[in-house]
Design a protein around this motif. Structure first.
Motif, PDB file in Angstrom:
ATOM      1  N   PHE A  96       0.833  -1.054   0.043  1.00 42.43           N
ATOM      2  CA  PHE A  96      -0.040  -0.367   0.227  1.00 42.43           C
ATOM      3  C   PHE A  96       0.823   1.073  -0.139  1.00 42.43           C
ATOM      4  O   PHE A  96       2.172   1.303   0.818  1.00 42.43           O
ATOM      5  CB  PHE A  96      -0.806  -0.171   0.795  1.00 42.43           C
ATOM      6  CG  PHE A  96      -1.739   1.123   1.178  1.00 42.43           C
ATOM      7  CD1 PHE A  96      -2.667   2.058  -0.148  1.00 42.43           C
ATOM      8  CD2 PHE A  96      -1.189   2.068   3.153  1.00 42.43           C
ATOM      9  CE1 PHE A  96      -3.206   3.283   0.539  1.00 42.43           C
ATOM     10  CE2 PHE A  96      -2.684   2.859   2.118  1.00 42.43           C
ATOM     11  CZ  PHE A  96      -3.058   3.745   1.694  1.00 42.43           C
ATOM     12  N   ASP A  97       0.148   2.050  -0.735  1.00 37.69           N
ATOM     13  CA  ASP A  97       1.049   3.614  -1.317  1.00 37.69           C
ATOM     14  C   ASP A  97      -0.315   4.777  -0.915  1.00 37.69           C
ATOM     15  O   ASP A  97      -0.880   4.578  -1.721  1.00 37.69           O
ATOM     16  CB  ASP A  97       2.063   3.952  -2.263  1.00 37.69           C
ATOM     17  CG  ASP A  97       2.537   5.176  -2.822  1.00 37.69           C
ATOM     18  OD1 ASP A  97       2.722   5.745  -1.597  1.00 37.69           O
ATOM     19  OD2 ASP A  97       2.940   5.060  -3.468  1.00 37.69           O
ATOM     20  N   PRO A  98       0.044   4.680   0.516  1.00 39.63           N
ATOM     21  CA  PRO A  98      -0.982   6.108   1.151  1.00 39.63           C
ATOM     22  C   PRO A  98      -0.851   7.552  -0.137  1.00 39.63           C
ATOM     23  O   PRO A  98      -1.872   8.058  -0.022  1.00 39.63           O
ATOM     24  CB  PRO A  98      -0.451   6.479   2.495  1.00 39.63           C
ATOM     25  CG  PRO A  98       0.969   6.149   2.477  1.00 39.63           C
ATOM     26  CD  PRO A  98       0.915   4.877   1.303  1.00 39.63           C
ATOM     27  N   VAL A 141      -2.949  -4.330   2.519  1.00 37.99           N
ATOM     28  CA  VAL A 141      -3.454  -3.076   2.288  1.00 37.99           C
ATOM     29  C   VAL A 141      -5.135  -2.700   2.507  1.00 37.99           C
ATOM     30  O   VAL A 141      -4.774  -1.502   3.070  1.00 37.99           O
ATOM     31  CB  VAL A 141      -3.494  -3.810   0.725  1.00 37.99           C
ATOM     32  CG1 VAL A 141      -3.711  -2.400   0.255  1.00 37.99           C
ATOM     33  CG2 VAL A 141      -1.659  -3.995   0.485  1.00 37.99           C
ATOM     34  N   TYR A 142      -5.542  -3.657   2.822  1.00 42.55           N
ATOM     35  CA  TYR A 142      -6.870  -3.157   3.401  1.00 42.55           C
ATOM     36  C   TYR A 142      -6.922  -2.704   4.536  1.00 42.55           C
ATOM     37  O   TYR A 142      -7.694  -1.751   5.014  1.00 42.55           O
ATOM     38  CB  TYR A 142      -7.671  -3.906   3.516  1.00 42.55           C
ATOM     39  CG  TYR A 142      -9.293  -4.083   3.541  1.00 42.55           C
ATOM     40  CD1 TYR A 142     -10.258  -4.128   3.284  1.00 42.55           C
ATOM     41  CD2 TYR A 142      -9.262  -3.871   5.328  1.00 42.55           C
ATOM     42  CE1 TYR A 142     -12.034  -3.933   3.573  1.00 42.55           C
ATOM     43  CE2 TYR A 142     -11.127  -4.373   5.538  1.00 42.55           C
ATOM     44  CZ  TYR A 142     -11.962  -3.729   4.322  1.00 42.55           C
ATOM     45  OH  TYR A 142     -13.225  -3.201   4.663  1.00 42.55           O
ATOM     46  N   PHE A 143      -6.264  -3.117   5.551  1.00 40.46           N
ATOM     47  CA  PHE A 143      -6.014  -2.637   6.873  1.00 40.46           C
ATOM     48  C   PHE A 143      -5.301  -1.223   6.802  1.00 40.46           C
ATOM     49  O   PHE A 143      -5.437  -0.255   7.459  1.00 40.46           O
ATOM     50  CB  PHE A 143      -5.803  -3.650   8.327  1.00 40.46           C
ATOM     51  CG  PHE A 143      -5.654  -4.838   7.974  1.00 40.46           C
ATOM     52  CD1 PHE A 143      -7.029  -4.959   7.514  1.00 40.46           C
ATOM     53  CD2 PHE A 143      -4.850  -6.160   8.369  1.00 40.46           C
ATOM     54  CE1 PHE A 143      -7.912  -6.843   7.415  1.00 40.46           C
ATOM     55  CE2 PHE A 143      -5.554  -7.328   8.296  1.00 40.46           C
ATOM     56  CZ  PHE A 143      -7.091  -7.978   8.608  1.00 40.46           C
ATOM     57  N   ASP A 144      -4.205  -1.151   7.058  1.00 38.57           N
ATOM     58  CA  ASP A 144      -3.542   0.320   6.415  1.00 38.57           C
ATOM     59  C   ASP A 144      -4.199   0.779   5.315  1.00 38.57           C
ATOM     60  O   ASP A 144      -4.486   2.666   5.495  1.00 38.57           O
ATOM     61  CB  ASP A 144      -2.390   0.127   5.742  1.00 38.57           C
ATOM     62  CG  ASP A 144      -1.421  -1.055   5.928  1.00 38.57           C
ATOM     63  OD1 ASP A 144      -1.784  -0.881   7.164  1.00 38.57           O
ATOM     64  OD2 ASP A 144      -0.419  -1.355   5.115  1.00 38.57           O
ATOM     65  N   ALA A 145      -5.128   1.025   4.721  1.00 41.11           N
ATOM     66  CA  ALA A 145      -6.168   2.363   3.291  1.00 41.11           C
ATOM     67  C   ALA A 145      -6.965   2.426   5.342  1.00 41.11           C
ATOM     68  O   ALA A 145      -7.632   3.718   5.008  1.00 41.11           O
ATOM     69  CB  ALA A 145      -6.329   1.437   2.349  1.00 41.11           C
ATOM     70  N   PHE A 146      -8.031   1.677   5.561  1.00 42.44           N
ATOM     71  CA  PHE A 146      -8.960   1.179   6.075  1.00 42.44           C
ATOM     72  C   PHE A 146      -9.018   2.531   6.994  1.00 42.44           C
ATOM     73  O   PHE A 146      -9.270   2.932   7.532  1.00 42.44           O
ATOM     74  CB  PHE A 146      -9.789  -0.249   6.419  1.00 42.44           C
ATOM     75  CG  PHE A 146     -11.337   0.077   7.265  1.00 42.44           C
ATOM     76  CD1 PHE A 146     -10.802   0.774   8.120  1.00 42.44           C
ATOM     77  CD2 PHE A 146     -11.943  -0.513   6.080  1.00 42.44           C
ATOM     78  CE1 PHE A 146     -12.590   0.433   8.513  1.00 42.44           C
ATOM     79  CE2 PHE A 146     -13.384  -0.612   6.831  1.00 42.44           C
ATOM     80  CZ  PHE A 146     -13.447   0.230   8.070  1.00 42.44           C
TER      81      PHE A 146
END
Length: 361
Positions: free
Chosen positions: A119-121, A188-193
């Motif tokens: 994941f890249d914010p 990725v889901y956890f980081d974005a959420f």
């Protein structure tokens, strides 16, 4: 909430639903009188802008929502989704914008050399999502909530990245690769959420929780709809092997979860779904062309879900189906998501629902 004076009551109904105890009665319909005068904005010049222009999206939604009746458990929240399944756009999939929905172009052509999914914010599409969320938060002003978008996860996201036919072969030819990618998609889901949740949870009306894009849900913590529509194409053995472990991990990480169960070709996974202890509720969507979610055909399914200790959400329920549905399966742990033709009909159903302990105020 200014647009929903009985929000405290609806929150209590939602909490009771998550705890398998109470009834949520959500009926969308136009109000006899708009809650606020919010003019509809002119349409932008492209489909991409229609989906991604935060100012337009918010004004267009506000114009629609201000004309809704929020007397039942229907509540107003700005839907910030950019198509169903946009998590993949944070890790390489390109969206294709069309009227009414968004398709995603596969980006993994060489799985054996594809590398780790991270994941890249600072990615473009994540910033677009956050722009929508921030626009909603900026203008909410105590009138409504701002939802977390319909990210989607598991094999559905991997299929968007890889292609459905290719992924079906991968399940057989490179199962360890699939397992590794699913674990990465979860992260990725956890980081974005987390970032999105922190942006909406402090709205006073959110009560430290969040509304979610799909199926009208709210919970006083991290709340989401989960799914795996890809499950319709795989065996129960594959579902237990590939889908259940990452799905169970999501359910454990989130505070309130409902699984979107889509179509009769996925009913073979009933036992596996009901075995996930941390899953709170199951929503049932019959496919197009057959009886809707309020039809008696599904009563036994709803009873089995409740008997297994899960709450159940019935969707697409018409006003005349609501009371018979409650009669048949009981109000405890039941969320009815449907519509009424007008405010008068909605108020009539609400009054009838009082005999089950449901109250509008």
């Amino acid at each position: 909430m200014k647009w929903k004076p009985n929000w405290a009551v609806t929150k209590r109904h939602m909490v009771d639903f998550w705890n398998r105890k109470g009834l949520v009665l959500w009926m969308s319909c136009r109000a006899d009188k708009p809650v606020e005068n919010c003019p509809k904005p002119p349409a932008p010049p492209s489909q991409e802008l229609a989906w991604t222009d935060a100012v337009y999206r918010h004004r267009d939604w506000e114009s629609w929502a201000s004309c809704n009746f929020f007397g039942s458990d229907h509540f107003a929240y700005f839907d910030t989704q950019i198509g169903p399944g946009s998590l993949g756009t944070f890790i390489g999939s390109k969206p294709n914008f069309v009227p009414g929905t968004v398709w995603y172009e596969p980006c993994i052509t060489d799985p054996d050399n594809s590398g780790v999914l991270k994941f890249d914010p600072n990615s473009h599409w994540f910033k677009v999502h956050m722009g929508l969320i921030e626009e909603g938060v900026r203008h909410a002003n105590g009138r409504y909530l701002v939802g977390i978008p319909d990210l989607i996860e598991n094999l559905d996201t991997l299929a968007a990245l890889r292609g459905s036919e290719e992924l079906l072969m991968d399940l057989i030819e490179r199962p360890e690769w699939v397992h590794a990618r699913l674990a990465e998609i979860n992260q990725v889901y956890f980081d974005a959420f987390d970032i999105m949740f922190n942006a909406v949870k402090d709205l006073p009306e959110a009560d430290g929780g969040n509304a979610f894009s799909a199926f009208g849900i709210w919970g006083p913590g991290k709340t989401a709809k989960l799914q795996c529509d890809f499950a319709a194409m795989i065996s129960d053995k594959m579902f237990k092997d590939f889908v259940v472990p990452p799905l169970a991990r999501q359910c454990e990480w989130l505070d309130y979860t409902v699984f979107h169960w889509d179509g009769t070709t996925a009913l073979q996974h009933e036992e596996a779904l009901l075995s996930i202890d941390a899953l709170d509720a199951i929503e049932w969507t019959p496919q197009a062309g057959i009886e809707g979610g309020g039809h008696p055909r599904w009563y036994d399914l709803y009873r089995r879900i409740k008997k297994a200790g899960k709450s159940v959400q019935a969707v697409g329920v018409t006003a005349d189906e609501m009371i018979p549905l409650i009669d048949a399966v009981g109000p405890e742990g039941l969320f009815i998501l449907g519509s009424a033709p007008d405010q008068k009909t909605a108020e009539k159903v609400m009054k009838e629902a009082e005999k089950y302990g449901w109250r509008a105020s």
